[in-house]
Design a protein around this motif. Structure first.
Motif, PDB file in Angstrom:
ATOM      1  N   CYS A 164     -33.287   9.177 -23.122  1.00 18.40           N
ATOM      2  CA  CYS A 164     -32.684   7.923 -22.661  1.00 18.40           C
ATOM      3  C   CYS A 164     -31.399   8.225 -21.914  1.00 18.40           C
ATOM      4  CB  CYS A 164     -32.407   7.012 -23.855  1.00 18.40           C
ATOM      5  SG  CYS A 164     -31.411   5.563 -23.489  1.00 18.40           S
ATOM      6  N   TRP A 165     -31.166   7.478 -20.844  1.00 19.78           N
ATOM      7  CA  TRP A 165     -29.923   7.580 -20.081  1.00 19.78           C
ATOM      8  C   TRP A 165     -29.325   6.189 -19.942  1.00 19.78           C
ATOM      9  CZ3 TRP A 165     -34.417  10.058 -19.258  1.00 19.78           C
ATOM     10  CH2 TRP A 165     -34.384  11.454 -19.244  1.00 19.78           C
ATOM     11  N   GLN A 166     -28.000   6.104 -20.018  1.00 23.00           N
ATOM     12  CA  GLN A 166     -27.275   4.844 -19.939  1.00 23.00           C
ATOM     13  C   GLN A 166     -26.416   4.831 -18.672  1.00 23.00           C
ATOM     14  OE1 GLN A 166     -27.459   2.461 -22.377  1.00 23.00           O
ATOM     15  NE2 GLN A 166     -28.503   3.584 -24.006  1.00 23.00           N
ATOM     16  N   ALA A 167     -26.339   3.669 -18.015  1.00 21.02           N
ATOM     17  CA  ALA A 167     -25.512   3.541 -16.815  1.00 21.02           C
ATOM     18  C   ALA A 167     -24.723   2.240 -16.878  1.00 21.02           C
ATOM     19  CB  ALA A 167     -26.370   3.564 -15.549  1.00 21.02           C
ATOM     20  N   ARG A 168     -23.505   2.293 -16.363  1.00 20.03           N
ATOM     21  CA  ARG A 168     -22.674   1.094 -16.267  1.00 20.03           C
ATOM     22  C   ARG A 168     -22.705   0.566 -14.838  1.00 20.03           C
ATOM     23  NH1 ARG A 168     -18.869   4.225 -19.097  1.00 20.03           N
ATOM     24  NH2 ARG A 168     -17.403   4.121 -17.359  1.00 20.03           N
ATOM     25  N   VAL A 169     -22.478  -0.720 -14.696  1.00 23.48           N
ATOM     26  CA  VAL A 169     -22.483  -1.363 -13.384  1.00 23.48           C
ATOM     27  C   VAL A 169     -21.193  -1.013 -12.639  1.00 23.48           C
ATOM     28  CG1 VAL A 169     -22.512  -3.582 -12.185  1.00 23.48           C
ATOM     29  CG2 VAL A 169     -23.905  -3.247 -14.230  1.00 23.48           C
ATOM     30  N   PRO A 170     -21.277  -0.670 -11.365  1.00 20.39           N
ATOM     31  CA  PRO A 170     -20.060  -0.368 -10.612  1.00 20.39           C
ATOM     32  C   PRO A 170     -19.232  -1.624 -10.381  1.00 20.39           C
ATOM     33  CG  PRO A 170     -21.927  -0.471  -9.135  1.00 20.39           C
ATOM     34  CD  PRO A 170     -22.479  -0.561 -10.535  1.00 20.39           C
ATOM     35  N   HIS A 188     -32.272   8.643 -10.798  1.00 25.84           N
ATOM     36  CA  HIS A 188     -33.094   7.465 -10.505  1.00 25.84           C
ATOM     37  C   HIS A 188     -32.462   6.213 -11.122  1.00 25.84           C
ATOM     38  CE1 HIS A 188     -36.038  10.043  -8.769  1.00 25.84           C
ATOM     39  NE2 HIS A 188     -36.436  10.573  -9.913  1.00 25.84           N
ATOM     40  N   LEU A 189     -31.936   6.347 -12.323  1.00 23.76           N
ATOM     41  CA  LEU A 189     -31.254   5.213 -12.967  1.00 23.76           C
ATOM     42  C   LEU A 189     -30.020   4.821 -12.168  1.00 23.76           C
ATOM     43  CD1 LEU A 189     -30.746   3.212 -15.274  1.00 23.76           C
ATOM     44  CD2 LEU A 189     -29.622   5.075 -16.520  1.00 23.76           C
ATOM     45  N   ARG A 190     -29.263   5.802 -11.715  1.00 20.75           N
ATOM     46  CA  ARG A 190     -28.062   5.510 -10.923  1.00 20.75           C
ATOM     47  C   ARG A 190     -28.426   4.702  -9.683  1.00 20.75           C
ATOM     48  NH1 ARG A 190     -23.551   8.597 -11.311  1.00 20.75           N
ATOM     49  NH2 ARG A 190     -24.795  10.372 -12.026  1.00 20.75           N
ATOM     50  N   PHE A 191     -29.518   5.080  -9.027  1.00 18.82           N
ATOM     51  CA  PHE A 191     -29.945   4.387  -7.816  1.00 18.82           C
ATOM     52  C   PHE A 191     -30.387   2.962  -8.137  1.00 18.82           C
ATOM     53  CE2 PHE A 191     -32.433   3.466  -4.047  1.00 18.82           C
ATOM     54  CZ  PHE A 191     -31.753   4.128  -3.040  1.00 18.82           C
ATOM     55  N   ALA A 192     -31.093   2.787  -9.257  1.00 22.92           N
ATOM     56  CA  ALA A 192     -31.557   1.450  -9.649  1.00 22.92           C
ATOM     57  C   ALA A 192     -30.389   0.519  -9.929  1.00 22.92           C
ATOM     58  CB  ALA A 192     -32.463   1.552 -10.871  1.00 22.92           C
ATOM     59  N   VAL A 193     -29.377   1.022 -10.647  1.00 17.88           N
ATOM     60  CA  VAL A 193     -28.217   0.193 -10.974  1.00 17.88           C
ATOM     61  C   VAL A 193     -27.407  -0.117  -9.713  1.00 17.88           C
ATOM     62  CG1 VAL A 193     -26.033   0.144 -12.242  1.00 17.88           C
ATOM     63  CG2 VAL A 193     -28.123   0.966 -13.360  1.00 17.88           C
ATOM     64  N   ALA A 194     -27.267   0.865  -8.838  1.00 22.35           N
ATOM     65  CA  ALA A 194     -26.559   0.627  -7.583  1.00 22.35           C
ATOM     66  C   ALA A 194     -27.290  -0.418  -6.741  1.00 22.35           C
ATOM     67  CB  ALA A 194     -26.413   1.933  -6.802  1.00 22.35           C
ATOM     68  N   GLY A 195     -28.623  -0.392  -6.753  1.00 23.85           N
ATOM     69  CA  GLY A 195     -29.401  -1.379  -6.008  1.00 23.85           C
ATOM     70  C   GLY A 195     -29.212  -2.781  -6.548  1.00 23.85           C
ATOM     71  N   SER A 205     -29.240  -3.044   1.653  1.00 26.15           N
ATOM     72  CA  SER A 205     -29.609  -1.957   2.553  1.00 26.15           C
ATOM     73  C   SER A 205     -29.482  -0.620   1.836  1.00 26.15           C
ATOM     74  CB  SER A 205     -28.704  -1.957   3.789  1.00 26.15           C
ATOM     75  OG  SER A 205     -27.373  -1.621   3.416  1.00 26.15           O
ATOM     76  N   LEU A 206     -30.169   0.383   2.359  1.00 25.41           N
ATOM     77  CA  LEU A 206     -30.079   1.731   1.806  1.00 25.41           C
ATOM     78  C   LEU A 206     -28.653   2.256   1.907  1.00 25.41           C
ATOM     79  CD1 LEU A 206     -31.543   4.176   0.622  1.00 25.41           C
ATOM     80  CD2 LEU A 206     -32.100   4.877   2.969  1.00 25.41           C
ATOM     81  N   GLU A 207     -27.994   1.962   3.017  1.00 26.23           N
ATOM     82  CA  GLU A 207     -26.625   2.445   3.204  1.00 26.23           C
ATOM     83  C   GLU A 207     -25.677   1.872   2.158  1.00 26.23           C
ATOM     84  OE1 GLU A 207     -29.053   2.914   6.655  1.00 26.23           O
ATOM     85  OE2 GLU A 207     -28.551   1.094   5.515  1.00 26.23           O
ATOM     86  N   LEU A 208     -25.834   0.591   1.838  1.00 28.55           N
ATOM     87  CA  LEU A 208     -24.967  -0.039   0.849  1.00 28.55           C
ATOM     88  C   LEU A 208     -25.212   0.555  -0.540  1.00 28.55           C
ATOM     89  CD1 LEU A 208     -22.880  -2.116   0.049  1.00 28.55           C
ATOM     90  CD2 LEU A 208     -24.689  -3.846  -0.003  1.00 28.55           C
ATOM     91  N   ILE A 209     -26.463   0.764  -0.891  1.00 30.34           N
ATOM     92  CA  ILE A 209     -26.768   1.363  -2.189  1.00 30.34           C
ATOM     93  C   ILE A 209     -26.163   2.761  -2.281  1.00 30.34           C
ATOM     94  CG2 ILE A 209     -28.630   2.216  -3.669  1.00 30.34           C
ATOM     95  CD1 ILE A 209     -30.373  -0.057  -2.612  1.00 30.34           C
ATOM     96  N   GLU A 210     -26.312   3.537  -1.235  1.00 34.23           N
ATOM     97  CA  GLU A 210     -25.788   4.909  -1.253  1.00 34.23           C
ATOM     98  C   GLU A 210     -24.269   4.927  -1.372  1.00 34.23           C
ATOM     99  OE1 GLU A 210     -27.566   6.445   2.308  1.00 34.23           O
ATOM    100  OE2 GLU A 210     -29.305   7.255   1.212  1.00 34.23           O
ATOM    101  N   ARG A 211     -23.584   3.925  -0.825  1.00 31.11           N
ATOM    102  CA  ARG A 211     -22.124   3.863  -0.944  1.00 31.11           C
ATOM    103  C   ARG A 211     -21.699   3.579  -2.384  1.00 31.11           C
ATOM    104  NH1 ARG A 211     -22.025   0.895   4.041  1.00 31.11           N
ATOM    105  NH2 ARG A 211     -21.483  -1.031   2.944  1.00 31.11           N
ATOM    106  N   LEU A 212     -22.548   2.884  -3.137  1.00 29.74           N
ATOM    107  CA  LEU A 212     -22.201   2.528  -4.513  1.00 29.74           C
ATOM    108  C   LEU A 212     -22.585   3.601  -5.524  1.00 29.74           C
ATOM    109  CD1 LEU A 212     -23.245  -1.242  -4.626  1.00 29.74           C
ATOM    110  CD2 LEU A 212     -20.920  -0.315  -4.562  1.00 29.74           C
ATOM    111  N   LEU A 213     -23.418   4.552  -5.137  1.00 28.32           N
ATOM    112  CA  LEU A 213     -23.951   5.513  -6.084  1.00 28.32           C
ATOM    113  C   LEU A 213     -22.876   6.258  -6.851  1.00 28.32           C
ATOM    114  CD1 LEU A 213     -26.979   7.181  -4.235  1.00 28.32           C
ATOM    115  CD2 LEU A 213     -27.033   5.769  -6.291  1.00 28.32           C
ATOM    116  N   ALA A 214     -21.870   6.709  -6.163  1.00 28.52           N
ATOM    117  CA  ALA A 214     -20.823   7.499  -6.830  1.00 28.52           C
ATOM    118  C   ALA A 214     -20.022   6.685  -7.834  1.00 28.52           C
ATOM    119  CB  ALA A 214     -19.894   8.101  -5.778  1.00 28.52           C
ATOM    120  N   GLN A 215     -20.132   5.353  -7.755  1.00 28.00           N
ATOM    121  CA  GLN A 215     -19.381   4.492  -8.658  1.00 28.00           C
ATOM    122  C   GLN A 215     -20.194   4.061  -9.878  1.00 28.00           C
ATOM    123  OE1 GLN A 215     -17.195   1.309  -6.497  1.00 28.00           O
ATOM    124  NE2 GLN A 215     -17.967   2.274  -4.619  1.00 28.00           N
ATOM    125  N   VAL A 216     -21.380   4.632 -10.055  1.00 30.38           N
ATOM    126  CA  VAL A 216     -22.244   4.302 -11.189  1.00 30.38           C
ATOM    127  C   VAL A 216     -22.195   5.452 -12.193  1.00 30.38           C
ATOM    128  CG1 VAL A 216     -24.563   3.697 -11.949  1.00 30.38           C
ATOM    129  CG2 VAL A 216     -23.755   2.938  -9.711  1.00 30.38           C
TER     130      VAL A 216
END
Length: 311
Positions: A235-241, A274-281, A295-306
């Protein structure tokens, strides 16, 4: 026509019109195109994958709006059927908290015919997504269950998001178990679990859901509390950016679509990514009004903040 002409992703279910009350006296209403499975298809198209929504809509002004929106989203319109029946409407008569009911007796969505989909499309499909109220409305639900089973036999990957609504009562239990058993990926929220299993013991409800298919991957979302990804015993846990939320409508649809995109297009990465990408989306979808596909660009900008950690 070859299979290369068809989309790699298809979402099958309902496209509908939300009629939202704009005043306390219910004298003014706003009509918005919607539908959970339709939203997932739009997100995938926005992310750049050849995508389609498989379902049926009416031939009136409501159906016209859904048809135009589907075309504008870049969906393959060969999968969208138009029938001479009434539209499916979601009447949202209160928004805080949301209170709604559906109007759709013998409506267009119920007349979807999987046999009329383009010949050969299954050979191209990689993922087909199911969920929403379409699986709680017969005879459409029977048609979709049969389609999901046929796709599974053909080796197509299945995803499922029940997206609980009030009409999913005890009669839905068998469908829930069947679809969870067919799916490779299941997305569920804490609110879904409470409603589907009619209990406040959310942990026990999640355990019951996972028991239907222990080998599936589960994306478990908890709104502002973040999300977790469950694969077997891991299991992996992620917080919302931190984002300035404009509207949470469609965030769940964006999260499952983003997960499926990551699994198919970033297959070599670890489950945590994969979880990081889902939460960023999901978070990216909250930055626009309505169910705005990110957009893909917006999701990728948020990835580092997840932030993600093993649970």
């Amino acid at each position: 026509m070859t299979s290369a002409d068809f989309p790699v992703f298809v979402a099958a279910g309902e496209a509908l019109t939300d009629l939202i009350a704009q005043d306390s006296q219910h004298q003014r209403w706003q009509a918005l195109v919607g539908g959970s499975t339709w939203n997932v298809a739009r997100v995938m198209a926005k992310l750049g994958l050849p995508s389609a929504f498989a379902g049926a809509i009416s031939q009136d002004v409501f159906g016209d709006a859904l048809w135009r929106a589907s075309g504008n989203a870049g969906l393959d319109l060969r999968f969208l059927q138009r029938v001479r029946r009434s539209p499916l409407l979601a009447i949202v008569h209160e928004t805080r908290p949301p209170q709604y009911f559906f109007v759709g007796d013998d409506s267009a969505d119920l007349h979807f015919d999987a046999g009329l989909l383009p010949d050969g499309w299954m050979a191209r499909a990689v993922w087909v997504h199911f969920g929403g109220i379409s699986l709680a409305r017969r005879p459409l639900s029977d048609k979709l269950l049969a389609l999901a089973a046929a796709l599974r036999r053909a080796g197509v990957r299945i995803s499922y998001d029940p997206n609980y609504r009030a009409l999913m009562d005890e009669a839905y239990d068998a469908t829930l178990q069947r679809m969870a058993a067919l799916a490779e990926v299941v997305k569920v929220s804490d609110e879904d679990l409470q409603g589907l299993f009619r209990t406040d013991d959310i942990a026990a409800a999640f355990a019951r859901l996972r028991a239907f298919n222990p080998g599936a991957t589960y994306l478990y979302t908890r709104g502002a509390e973040g999300a977790s990804l469950h694969v077997g015993e891991q299991c992996w846990q992620a917080r919302v950016p931190p984002v300035e939320v404009v509207d949470t409508v469609g965030a769940g649809d964006a999260s499952i679509a983003s997960l499926l995109y990551s699994l198919s297009q970033r297959a070599g990465l670890a489950p945590a990514e994969h979880l990081r990408f889902a939460v960023a989306g999901g978070a990216a979808a909250c930055l626009g009004p309505g169910a705005s596909p990110p957009s893909l660009e917006l999701i990728e900008r948020l990835l580092a903040q997840v932030p993600v950690q093993a649970g």
